[in-house]
Design a protein around this motif. Structure first.
Motif, PDB file in Angstrom:
ATOM      1  N   GLU A  59       4.321  -2.610  -4.867  1.00 44.63           N
ATOM      2  CA  GLU A  59       3.450  -2.883  -3.735  1.00 44.63           C
ATOM      3  C   GLU A  59       2.163  -2.089  -3.892  1.00 44.63           C
ATOM      4  O   GLU A  59       2.143  -1.000  -4.464  1.00 44.63           O
ATOM      5  CB  GLU A  59       4.127  -2.593  -2.399  1.00 44.63           C
ATOM      6  CG  GLU A  59       4.614  -1.169  -2.200  1.00 44.63           C
ATOM      7  CD  GLU A  59       5.297  -0.980  -0.843  1.00 44.63           C
ATOM      8  OE1 GLU A  59       5.577  -1.978  -0.166  1.00 44.63           O
ATOM      9  OE2 GLU A  59       5.539   0.183  -0.483  1.00 44.63           O
ATOM     10  N   PHE A  97       4.559  -4.212   1.505  1.00 45.41           N
ATOM     11  CA  PHE A  97       5.398  -5.091   2.319  1.00 45.41           C
ATOM     12  C   PHE A  97       5.286  -4.800   3.807  1.00 45.41           C
ATOM     13  O   PHE A  97       5.587  -5.666   4.630  1.00 45.41           O
ATOM     14  CB  PHE A  97       6.856  -4.982   1.865  1.00 45.41           C
ATOM     15  CG  PHE A  97       7.100  -5.588   0.508  1.00 45.41           C
ATOM     16  CD1 PHE A  97       7.159  -6.956   0.352  1.00 45.41           C
ATOM     17  CD2 PHE A  97       7.252  -4.776  -0.603  1.00 45.41           C
ATOM     18  CE1 PHE A  97       7.367  -7.525  -0.898  1.00 45.41           C
ATOM     19  CE2 PHE A  97       7.460  -5.331  -1.857  1.00 45.41           C
ATOM     20  CZ  PHE A  97       7.517  -6.713  -2.007  1.00 45.41           C
ATOM     21  N   GLU A  98       4.839  -3.615   4.157  1.00 42.50           N
ATOM     22  CA  GLU A  98       4.642  -3.296   5.567  1.00 42.50           C
ATOM     23  C   GLU A  98       3.610  -4.221   6.202  1.00 42.50           C
ATOM     24  O   GLU A  98       3.648  -4.481   7.403  1.00 42.50           O
ATOM     25  CB  GLU A  98       4.192  -1.838   5.716  1.00 42.50           C
ATOM     26  CG  GLU A  98       4.075  -1.360   7.153  1.00 42.50           C
ATOM     27  CD  GLU A  98       3.510   0.038   7.269  1.00 42.50           C
ATOM     28  OE1 GLU A  98       3.104   0.424   8.383  1.00 42.50           O
ATOM     29  OE2 GLU A  98       3.450   0.752   6.241  1.00 42.50           O
ATOM     30  N   GLY A 131       3.459  -7.256   6.092  1.00 47.69           N
ATOM     31  CA  GLY A 131       4.117  -8.431   6.647  1.00 47.69           C
ATOM     32  C   GLY A 131       4.626  -8.222   8.063  1.00 47.69           C
ATOM     33  O   GLY A 131       5.009  -9.193   8.734  1.00 47.69           O
ATOM     34  N   GLU A 132       4.633  -6.979   8.525  1.00 45.12           N
ATOM     35  CA  GLU A 132       5.125  -6.667   9.869  1.00 45.12           C
ATOM     36  C   GLU A 132       3.984  -6.449  10.868  1.00 45.12           C
ATOM     37  O   GLU A 132       4.234  -6.340  12.066  1.00 45.12           O
ATOM     38  CB  GLU A 132       5.979  -5.389   9.821  1.00 45.12           C
ATOM     39  CG  GLU A 132       7.129  -5.438   8.817  1.00 45.12           C
ATOM     40  CD  GLU A 132       7.782  -4.077   8.652  1.00 45.12           C
ATOM     41  OE1 GLU A 132       7.461  -3.163   9.430  1.00 45.12           O
ATOM     42  OE2 GLU A 132       8.610  -3.928   7.727  1.00 45.12           O
ATOM     43  N   LEU A 133       2.750  -6.372  10.376  1.00 43.92           N
ATOM     44  CA  LEU A 133       1.633  -5.957  11.217  1.00 43.92           C
ATOM     45  C   LEU A 133       0.644  -7.094  11.460  1.00 43.92           C
ATOM     46  O   LEU A 133       0.654  -8.109  10.764  1.00 43.92           O
ATOM     47  CB  LEU A 133       0.895  -4.780  10.550  1.00 43.92           C
ATOM     48  CG  LEU A 133       1.743  -3.550  10.215  1.00 43.92           C
ATOM     49  CD1 LEU A 133       0.917  -2.543   9.432  1.00 43.92           C
ATOM     50  CD2 LEU A 133       2.302  -2.915  11.494  1.00 43.92           C
ATOM     51  N   ARG A 134      -0.235  -6.891  12.446  1.00 44.28           N
ATOM     52  CA  ARG A 134      -1.314  -7.835  12.718  1.00 44.28           C
ATOM     53  C   ARG A 134      -2.490  -7.535  11.786  1.00 44.28           C
ATOM     54  O   ARG A 134      -2.624  -6.438  11.264  1.00 44.28           O
ATOM     55  CB  ARG A 134      -1.755  -7.711  14.178  1.00 44.28           C
ATOM     56  CG  ARG A 134      -0.646  -8.027  15.158  1.00 44.28           C
ATOM     57  CD  ARG A 134      -1.149  -7.975  16.592  1.00 44.28           C
ATOM     58  NE  ARG A 134      -0.068  -8.241  17.540  1.00 44.28           N
ATOM     59  CZ  ARG A 134      -0.254  -8.440  18.836  1.00 44.28           C
ATOM     60  NH1 ARG A 134      -1.476  -8.390  19.350  1.00 44.28           N
ATOM     61  NH2 ARG A 134       0.783  -8.679  19.619  1.00 44.28           N
ATOM     62  N   GLN A 184      -4.454  -4.463  12.126  1.00 43.27           N
ATOM     63  CA  GLN A 184      -3.768  -3.230  11.740  1.00 43.27           C
ATOM     64  C   GLN A 184      -3.661  -3.071  10.227  1.00 43.27           C
ATOM     65  O   GLN A 184      -3.142  -2.070   9.741  1.00 43.27           O
ATOM     66  CB  GLN A 184      -2.357  -3.213  12.338  1.00 43.27           C
ATOM     67  CG  GLN A 184      -2.320  -3.243  13.859  1.00 43.27           C
ATOM     68  CD  GLN A 184      -0.905  -3.427  14.373  1.00 43.27           C
ATOM     69  OE1 GLN A 184      -0.228  -4.420  14.060  1.00 43.27           O
ATOM     70  NE2 GLN A 184      -0.434  -2.459  15.149  1.00 43.27           N
TER      71      GLN A 184
END
Length: 389
Positions: free
Chosen positions: A258, A263-264, A266-269, A272
C-alpha cells in the motif's frame, strides 16, 4: 538511461552474482556503507542459524575503478560461506549416490515454490526449485539496491524503514525526522521506534519459535527528498507507484503493498483522503498532508514517498504442515529446511533497497545523463523550471 540488473545463484551454491547496468560514471562508492547495508539485512530478532554462518560482503568485480563507477556494467558477488558444506550436493557435475546423499527433496512444503516450480519445470528433485526461490537471493538484491541508495544520496535523497507490525503486535506511530528514524530503528532488534513495543515483539517471537511456528508482519519504507515528477501518468507501466508495488511484491513472502494510507482510503470520504495543495515562496507547491504517500497520478509530488508491505509468515515450520510425496502420492508432513521464526525486521531492510532501486531507476529516466555531473546539471535545470512555474 535504463537502470537494470539480473541476479544468479542458489542459496547453497558458491555465490550470488549480479550484473548492474546503467549506473552513471563518476559515482564515488563507499564500500563500507555497501557492506553495512548487507549486514543490516542479516540482523533482527528471530533470525535462524544461517545468519550466524554467513557474514555477507559484496565484492565488486567490474565497473568500478579507484573507487568510482566507470559507466560500465557493475559485477557484484556475494559469497555463500555455507557452500563448503554443500559442495558435493550442489556440484554442477553429475554425482553418484542415493537420494539421501544428494539431499533430494520430494516432499513439497506448503507455501513455498517447491511443488509449482517442480511441475512447471518438470523437475523431480524439488531442491532445484527451492535453491533459487529461497530468500537468500535478497542478499544480492540488497547489494544492488545499496548501489542505488548511494546514487540517491548523491542528490540528497534519504531512505528509511521501520517495522509497523509483527503478528498481533502493532507499533505505535511516532512522527520522527528521517535521520532520527534511521538511528532509532537501527538500534532496535526489531526495527521499531518504541522500546516497550520492542520488548513485546521479542517475547512474542520467542513464543512463536517455542511453538515451532513462524510469524509475519508489516513494514514501512519512507523516502525523503524525491523530486516532483518522477514517473508518469501517460502509460500504466510508467506509473512509479505501480512499479514500486511490483518491486515490493517481488520480495519473497510479500503478499500486499500500500502507498500512503493505502487500504484505509477505502473506509474514508474523499475529504479525509486527498491532500490539499498549498503554496509559499520558500517551499513552492506542497501538500498540507501526505495521505497519498507522495504520489498523485503515478508521479511523485515532492512529499515523502511512503510504502508499506505485508510479509506472510515464513512457510518453513518446525511443526510441518501436511503435504504429499511426489513419488508415492502418500500424505507426509513437509520436509523441514533451516529457517527463521520471524524475518520481518530483515524484510524491512530488503524493502528499503527494492524501493530505492525503483526510485533511482525513475530518477535516471527523468534526468538522463551518462555521468553524475551531467545528471546534476539536468536536475539543476529542472529545479529552475519548477521555480519559474
Amino acid at each position: 538511461m535504463s537502470l537494470r540488473y539480473l541476479t544468479a545463484g542458489e542459496t547453497h551454491g558458491p555465490q550470488l552474482t549480479a550484473i548492474v547496468e546503467g549506473m552513471p560514471s563518476n559515482l564515488k562508492l563507499d564500500f563500507e556503507e555497501l557492506n553495512f547495508q548487507l549486514h543490516r539485512r542479516q540482523k533482527g530478532y528471530g533470525r535462524g542459524r544461517r545468519m550466524q554462518i554467513e557474514k555477507d560482503t559484496a565484492k565488486i568485480a567490474g565497473g568500478v575503478r579507484h573507487g568510482y563507477t566507470t559507466g560500465a556494467p557493475i559485477a557484484l558477488v556475494v559469497e555463500n560461506n555455507d557452500w563448503k558444506h554443500w559442495q558435493n550436493i550442489m556440484n554442477i557435475e553429475p554425482i553418484e549416490g542415493s537420494d539421501e546423499e544428494k539431499r533430494r527433496v520430494h516432499r513439497p512444503r506448503p507455501g513455498h515454490a517447491d511443488l509449482n516450480g517442480g511441475m512447471k519445470y518438470n523437475l523431480k528433485d524439488l531442491r532445484n526449485v527451492l535453491e533459487r526461490s529461497s530468500a537468500r537471493e535478497t542478499a544480492i538484491r540488497v547489494a544492488c539496491g545499496g548501489l542505488a541508495r548511494q546514487l540517491l544520496a548523491e542528490f540528497g535523497i534519504k531512505v528509511a524503514g521501520q517495522v509497523i507490525r509483527i503478528g498481533e503486535i502493532e507499533a505505535p506511530y511516532h512522527d520522527l525526522p528521517i535521520d532520527e528514524l534511521i538511528a532509532v530503528t537501527e538500534a532496535s532488534s526489531v526495527r521499531v521506534t518504541d522500546p516497550e513495543t520492542e520488548k513485546k515483539m521479542e517475547a512474542y517471537i520467542d513464543l512463536i519459535k517455542q511453538e515451532g511456528d513462524s510469524v509475519g508482519g508489516v513494514v514501512e519504507c519512507i523516502v525523503e527528498g524525491v523530486p516532483i515528477g518522477l514517473g508518469s501518468h501517460v502509460q500504466y507501466d510508467r506509473k512509479l507507484d505501480a512499479r514500486i508495488a511490483q518491486g515490493v511484491m517481488s520480495i519473497n513472502a510479500f503478499k500486499g503493498v500500500e502507498i500512503g494510507i493505502g487500504f484505509e482510503a477505502g473506509e474514508l470520504r474523499g475529504s479525509q483522503v486527498h491532500d490539499e495543495i498549498l503554496y509559499d515562496e520558500e517551499r513552492g507547491y506542497h501538500r498540507r498532508t501526505n495521505r497519498l504517500g507522495g504520489f498523485e497520478g503515478g508521479m511523485t509530488n515532492g512529499m515523502p514517498v511512503v510504502v508499506r508491505g505485508v510479509m506472510k509468515p515464513i512457510p518453513t515450520l518446525y511443526k510441518p504442515l501436511q503435504s504429499v510425496d511426489i513419488d508415492t502420492k502418500e500424505v507426509f508432513t513437509a520436509q523441514v529446511e533451516r529457517s527463521d521464526a520471524c524475518a520481518v525486521p530483515a524484510a524491512s531492510v530488503v524493502m528499503e533497497h527494492v524501493v530505492a532501486w525503483e526510485i533511482a531507476k525513475a530518477l535516471l529516466e527523468k534526468f538522463g545523463g551518462d555521468s553524475i555531473e551531467e545528471i546534476r546539471a539536468n536536475i539543476a535545470s529542472y529545479e529552475q523550471q519548477l521555480e519559474q512555474y
